[in-house]
Structures are given as structure tokens and as C-alpha cells.
Design a protein around this motif. Structure first.
Motif, PDB file in Angstrom:
ATOM      1  N   MET A   1      21.581   1.122  58.383  1.00 21.44           N
ATOM      2  CA  MET A   1      21.184   2.513  58.374  1.00 21.44           C
ATOM      3  C   MET A   1      20.204   2.731  57.229  1.00 21.44           C
ATOM      4  SD  MET A   1      22.145   5.053  60.258  1.00 21.44           S
ATOM      5  CE  MET A   1      22.043   6.782  60.326  1.00 21.44           C
ATOM      6  N   PRO A   2      19.089   3.439  57.471  1.00 18.26           N
ATOM      7  CA  PRO A   2      18.100   3.639  56.410  1.00 18.26           C
ATOM      8  C   PRO A   2      18.650   4.538  55.309  1.00 18.26           C
ATOM      9  CG  PRO A   2      17.558   4.989  58.309  1.00 18.26           C
ATOM     10  CD  PRO A   2      18.721   4.126  58.704  1.00 18.26           C
ATOM     11  N   PRO A   3      18.159   4.370  54.090  1.00 17.15           N
ATOM     12  CA  PRO A   3      18.613   5.245  53.019  1.00 17.15           C
ATOM     13  C   PRO A   3      18.184   6.678  53.307  1.00 17.15           C
ATOM     14  CG  PRO A   3      16.745   3.927  52.300  1.00 17.15           C
ATOM     15  CD  PRO A   3      17.143   3.441  53.661  1.00 17.15           C
ATOM     16  N   LYS A   4      18.991   7.627  52.834  1.00 19.48           N
ATOM     17  CA  LYS A   4      18.663   9.044  53.018  1.00 19.48           C
ATOM     18  C   LYS A   4      17.373   9.334  52.268  1.00 19.48           C
ATOM     19  CE  LYS A   4      22.614  10.970  54.715  1.00 19.48           C
ATOM     20  NZ  LYS A   4      22.730  11.834  55.800  1.00 19.48           N
ATOM     21  N   ARG A   5      16.507  10.056  52.933  1.00 15.02           N
ATOM     22  CA  ARG A   5      15.233  10.415  52.317  1.00 15.02           C
ATOM     23  C   ARG A   5      15.158  11.920  52.229  1.00 15.02           C
ATOM     24  NH1 ARG A   5      13.548   6.211  56.057  1.00 15.02           N
ATOM     25  NH2 ARG A   5      13.100   4.389  54.839  1.00 15.02           N
ATOM     26  N   PRO A   6      14.543  12.437  51.189  1.00 14.82           N
ATOM     27  CA  PRO A   6      14.437  13.889  51.089  1.00 14.82           C
ATOM     28  C   PRO A   6      13.555  14.436  52.200  1.00 14.82           C
ATOM     29  CG  PRO A   6      13.103  12.828  49.409  1.00 14.82           C
ATOM     30  CD  PRO A   6      13.892  11.749  50.104  1.00 14.82           C
ATOM     31  N   ARG A   7      13.933  15.592  52.718  1.00 17.96           N
ATOM     32  CA  ARG A   7      13.094  16.252  53.717  1.00 17.96           C
ATOM     33  C   ARG A   7      11.888  16.847  53.012  1.00 17.96           C
ATOM     34  NH1 ARG A   7      16.504  19.099  58.409  1.00 17.96           N
ATOM     35  NH2 ARG A   7      17.921  17.393  58.778  1.00 17.96           N
TER      36      ARG A   7
ATOM     37  N   SER B   1       4.484  14.641  47.671  1.00 17.36           N
ATOM     38  CA  SER B   1       4.776  13.326  47.116  1.00 17.36           C
ATOM     39  C   SER B   1       4.763  12.324  48.260  1.00 17.36           C
ATOM     40  CB  SER B   1       6.141  13.343  46.432  1.00 17.36           C
ATOM     41  OG  SER B   1       7.156  13.628  47.373  1.00 17.36           O
ATOM     42  N   SER B   2       4.706  11.066  47.905  1.00 11.22           N
ATOM     43  CA  SER B   2       4.619  10.053  48.946  1.00 11.22           C
ATOM     44  C   SER B   2       5.992   9.784  49.548  1.00 11.22           C
ATOM     45  CB  SER B   2       4.009   8.774  48.390  1.00 11.22           C
ATOM     46  OG  SER B   2       4.851   8.251  47.391  1.00 11.22           O
ATOM     47  N   TYR B   3       5.980   9.362  50.768  1.00 11.65           N
ATOM     48  CA  TYR B   3       7.182   9.038  51.525  1.00 11.65           C
ATOM     49  C   TYR B   3       7.322   7.530  51.498  1.00 11.65           C
ATOM     50  CZ  TYR B   3      10.437   9.110  55.503  1.00 11.65           C
ATOM     51  OH  TYR B   3      11.513   8.979  56.325  1.00 11.65           O
ATOM     52  N   GLU B   4       8.475   7.029  51.129  1.00  7.53           N
ATOM     53  CA  GLU B   4       8.698   5.589  51.030  1.00  7.53           C
ATOM     54  C   GLU B   4       8.957   4.995  52.412  1.00  7.53           C
ATOM     55  OE1 GLU B   4       8.465   3.569  48.348  1.00  7.53           O
ATOM     56  OE2 GLU B   4       7.780   5.312  47.215  1.00  7.53           O
ATOM     57  N   LEU B   5       8.066   4.127  52.858  1.00  3.68           N
ATOM     58  CA  LEU B   5       8.227   3.443  54.145  1.00  3.68           C
ATOM     59  C   LEU B   5       8.832   2.074  53.918  1.00  3.68           C
ATOM     60  CD1 LEU B   5       4.729   4.109  55.773  1.00  3.68           C
ATOM     61  CD2 LEU B   5       6.851   5.343  56.209  1.00  3.68           C
ATOM     62  N   ASP B   6       9.844   1.735  54.703  1.00  5.04           N
ATOM     63  CA  ASP B   6      10.359   0.375  54.659  1.00  5.04           C
ATOM     64  C   ASP B   6       9.748  -0.408  55.828  1.00  5.04           C
ATOM     65  OD1 ASP B   6      11.787   1.039  56.962  1.00  5.04           O
ATOM     66  OD2 ASP B   6      13.715   1.166  55.939  1.00  5.04           O
ATOM     67  N   HIS B   7      10.148  -1.655  55.974  1.00  5.36           N
ATOM     68  CA  HIS B   7       9.577  -2.515  57.011  1.00  5.36           C
ATOM     69  C   HIS B   7       9.771  -1.927  58.411  1.00  5.36           C
ATOM     70  CE1 HIS B   7       8.312  -6.062  59.206  1.00  5.36           C
ATOM     71  NE2 HIS B   7       9.447  -6.001  59.890  1.00  5.36           N
ATOM     72  N   THR B   8      10.941  -1.392  58.686  1.00  7.43           N
ATOM     73  CA  THR B   8      11.221  -0.823  60.011  1.00  7.43           C
ATOM     74  C   THR B   8      10.339   0.392  60.283  1.00  7.43           C
ATOM     75  OG1 THR B   8      13.494  -1.635  59.892  1.00  7.43           O
ATOM     76  CG2 THR B   8      13.041   0.091  61.506  1.00  7.43           C
ATOM     77  N   ASP B   9      10.182   1.260  59.285  1.00  7.25           N
ATOM     78  CA  ASP B   9       9.299   2.431  59.446  1.00  7.25           C
ATOM     79  C   ASP B   9       7.866   1.992  59.745  1.00  7.25           C
ATOM     80  OD1 ASP B   9      11.290   4.341  58.882  1.00  7.25           O
ATOM     81  OD2 ASP B   9      10.883   4.248  56.722  1.00  7.25           O
ATOM     82  N   ARG B  10       7.384   1.011  58.992  1.00  4.31           N
ATOM     83  CA  ARG B  10       6.011   0.527  59.189  1.00  4.31           C
ATOM     84  C   ARG B  10       5.831  -0.041  60.599  1.00  4.31           C
ATOM     85  NH1 ARG B  10       3.776   0.573  54.137  1.00  4.31           N
ATOM     86  NH2 ARG B  10       5.183   0.144  52.416  1.00  4.31           N
ATOM     87  N   ARG B  11       6.785  -0.830  61.028  1.00  5.61           N
ATOM     88  CA  ARG B  11       6.696  -1.432  62.370  1.00  5.61           C
ATOM     89  C   ARG B  11       6.756  -0.351  63.446  1.00  5.61           C
ATOM     90  NH1 ARG B  11       4.413  -4.170  65.721  1.00  5.61           N
ATOM     91  NH2 ARG B  11       5.647  -5.262  67.286  1.00  5.61           N
ATOM     92  N   LEU B  12       7.615   0.655  63.263  1.00  2.52           N
ATOM     93  CA  LEU B  12       7.707   1.767  64.211  1.00  2.52           C
ATOM     94  C   LEU B  12       6.370   2.496  64.310  1.00  2.52           C
ATOM     95  CD1 LEU B  12       9.266   3.704  66.066  1.00  2.52           C
ATOM     96  CD2 LEU B  12      10.079   4.878  64.012  1.00  2.52           C
ATOM     97  N   LEU B  13       5.746   2.748  63.184  1.00  3.17           N
ATOM     98  CA  LEU B  13       4.445   3.420  63.184  1.00  3.17           C
ATOM     99  C   LEU B  13       3.369   2.563  63.849  1.00  3.17           C
ATOM    100  CD1 LEU B  13       4.540   5.041  59.640  1.00  3.17           C
ATOM    101  CD2 LEU B  13       4.758   6.211  61.841  1.00  3.17           C
ATOM    102  N   GLU B  14       3.408   1.258  63.624  1.00  6.44           N
ATOM    103  CA  GLU B  14       2.448   0.359  64.279  1.00  6.44           C
ATOM    104  C   GLU B  14       2.608   0.407  65.798  1.00  6.44           C
ATOM    105  OE1 GLU B  14       3.289  -3.446  62.573  1.00  6.44           O
ATOM    106  OE2 GLU B  14       2.264  -2.986  60.694  1.00  6.44           O
ATOM    107  N   LEU B  15       3.850   0.364  66.255  1.00  9.42           N
ATOM    108  CA  LEU B  15       4.113   0.414  67.699  1.00  9.42           C
ATOM    109  C   LEU B  15       3.627   1.735  68.293  1.00  9.42           C
ATOM    110  CD1 LEU B  15       7.680  -1.148  67.659  1.00  9.42           C
ATOM    111  CD2 LEU B  15       5.639  -2.179  68.712  1.00  9.42           C
ATOM    112  N   LEU B  16       3.900   2.829  67.613  1.00 12.59           N
ATOM    113  CA  LEU B  16       3.474   4.142  68.106  1.00 12.59           C
ATOM    114  C   LEU B  16       1.957   4.303  68.051  1.00 12.59           C
ATOM    115  CD1 LEU B  16       6.254   6.387  66.573  1.00 12.59           C
ATOM    116  CD2 LEU B  16       5.875   5.913  69.009  1.00 12.59           C
ATOM    117  N   ARG B  17       1.330   3.718  67.037  1.00 16.03           N
ATOM    118  CA  ARG B  17      -0.134   3.784  66.941  1.00 16.03           C
ATOM    119  C   ARG B  17      -0.768   3.083  68.129  1.00 16.03           C
ATOM    120  NH1 ARG B  17      -1.680   0.574  62.346  1.00 16.03           N
ATOM    121  NH2 ARG B  17      -1.557  -1.092  63.853  1.00 16.03           N
ATOM    122  N   ASP B  18      -0.160   1.970  68.557  1.00 16.93           N
ATOM    123  CA  ASP B  18      -0.696   1.222  69.695  1.00 16.93           C
ATOM    124  C   ASP B  18      -0.382   1.885  71.025  1.00 16.93           C
ATOM    125  OD1 ASP B  18      -1.707  -0.618  67.908  1.00 16.93           O
ATOM    126  OD2 ASP B  18      -0.044  -2.028  68.159  1.00 16.93           O
ATOM    127  N   ASP B  19       0.768   2.558  71.118  1.00 15.50           N
ATOM    128  CA  ASP B  19       1.156   3.226  72.359  1.00 15.50           C
ATOM    129  C   ASP B  19       2.152   4.333  72.034  1.00 15.50           C
ATOM    130  OD1 ASP B  19       1.951   4.072  74.864  1.00 15.50           O
ATOM    131  OD2 ASP B  19       2.721   2.139  75.520  1.00 15.50           O
TER     132      ASP B  19
END
Length: 165
Positions: free
Chosen positions: A1-7, A14-32
Motif C-alpha cells: 500500500m502506498p504511503p499516505k500523501r497529503p491532499r 509543493s511537489s508531489y512525491e512519485l514512487d516507481h508505481t506512480d511513475r509507471r502508472l503515468l507512463e501507461l496513461l500517457r501512452d493510452d
């Protein structure tokens, strides 16, 4: 489960901390951006509920602003693209917002940028041919009393790079 992030609001401070899963999810969505949650979760190797929670968190934090479609201008009879730099007259600087609002309503304008430097706007347009671009410049830019100068550059190739993740 990902760590809780502030809404965060849509306006990020401020910047939002992306982990590996977030980055991969964004890559997949960017492609489709139409991938189903099931397909996304399988590609990520996480449960569908985890994938959905990740996507919602990214949306709430303002990392994902919208889902969109990439329209091929050539398929619509617009086989040429141009970038047009626009400088407004010094006395018309207070009309920048109104100028930008006008651009939103012009069908040839695919996007525009309010920029710093020598020019005030950079406009990306699509058109049938060079005569169409010429007509656009004459009707929507040169005829506008707030416009001081324009410079048109034809686009030979438009390649979207990977989003900075």
C-alpha cells in the motif's frame, strides 16, 4: 500500500512525491489514457483497488490534470502546422488576458503559450496549407490592433517527448 500523501488542491504549491508505481502508472496513461483499470493494474502488478486508489490520489493532488485525446490534424484535412510568435504593442499589455481568451475560440489554434522574453505569445496552429496559415495570420493577428509583430515558423515534424516524471 502506498504511503499516505497529503491532499493538495489543483493549484500545487509543493511537489508531489512519485514512487516507481506512480511513475509507471503515468507512463501507461500517457501512452493510452483509455486503458481500463483492470489493464492498468495487470501492467503494474497491483490489485485493481490499489491501482484505482493511486489514480484517484494523483488526480486529487493535481498531478493528473485531465484525460485527453490526441487528434491527428492530417486526418481532418489540416496537413500543415506552424508556431507563430506574437508580440503585443507596449500600450496593449493590459489586454493580454483578452487576447488569450480570443485565441481559445479560433479553430486553427491547437494550443498557445503566454511566454516571457521578446515575445508575449507562442501559438501552435494547424491548417490546410500555407495559404490557410497566411489567412489566419492576416485575419486573427495582423488585423488585431493590440498585435505589434508576428513571426511564423512552419513545423516539419511534431514529436511529443516523454513527460518529465
Amino acid at each position: 500500500m502506498p504511503p499516505k500523501r497529503p491532499r493538495a488542491s489543483k493549484e500545487l504549491h509543493s511537489s508531489y512525491e512519485l514512487d516507481h508505481t506512480d511513475r509507471r502508472l503515468l507512463e501507461l496513461l500517457r501512452d493510452d489514457a483509455r486503458m481500463t483499470n483492470q489493464a492498468l493494474s495487470e501492467a503494474l502488478g497491483v490489485a485493481p483497488s490499489t491501482c484505482l486508489a493511486r489514480m484517484k490520489a494523483l488526480q486529487q493532488a493535481g498531478v493528473i490534470r485531465r484525460f485527453t485525446v490526441d487528434v491527428n490534424p492530417r486526418a481532418l484535412g489540416r496537413g500543415i502546422e506552424a508556431l507563430i510568435s506574437v508580440r503585443l504593442r507596449p500600450g496593449a499589455r493590459q489586454q493580454m488576458a483578452a487576447f488569450g481568451e480570443t485565441l481559445k475560440k479560433v479553430p486553427e489554434v491547437t494550443q498557445y503559450f503566454f511566454v516571457g522574453g521578446m515575445d508575449d505569445f507562442l501559438i501552435h496552429v494547424t491548417a490546410r496549407d500555407t495559404d490557410h496559415i497566411r489567412q489566419f495570420v492576416l485575419e486573427h493577428l495582423s488585423a488585431d490592433p493590440v498585435v505589434a509583430t508576428t513571426q511564423t515558423s512552419l513545423v516539419f515534424d511534431h514529436v511529443a517527448g516523454p513527460a518529465s516524471l
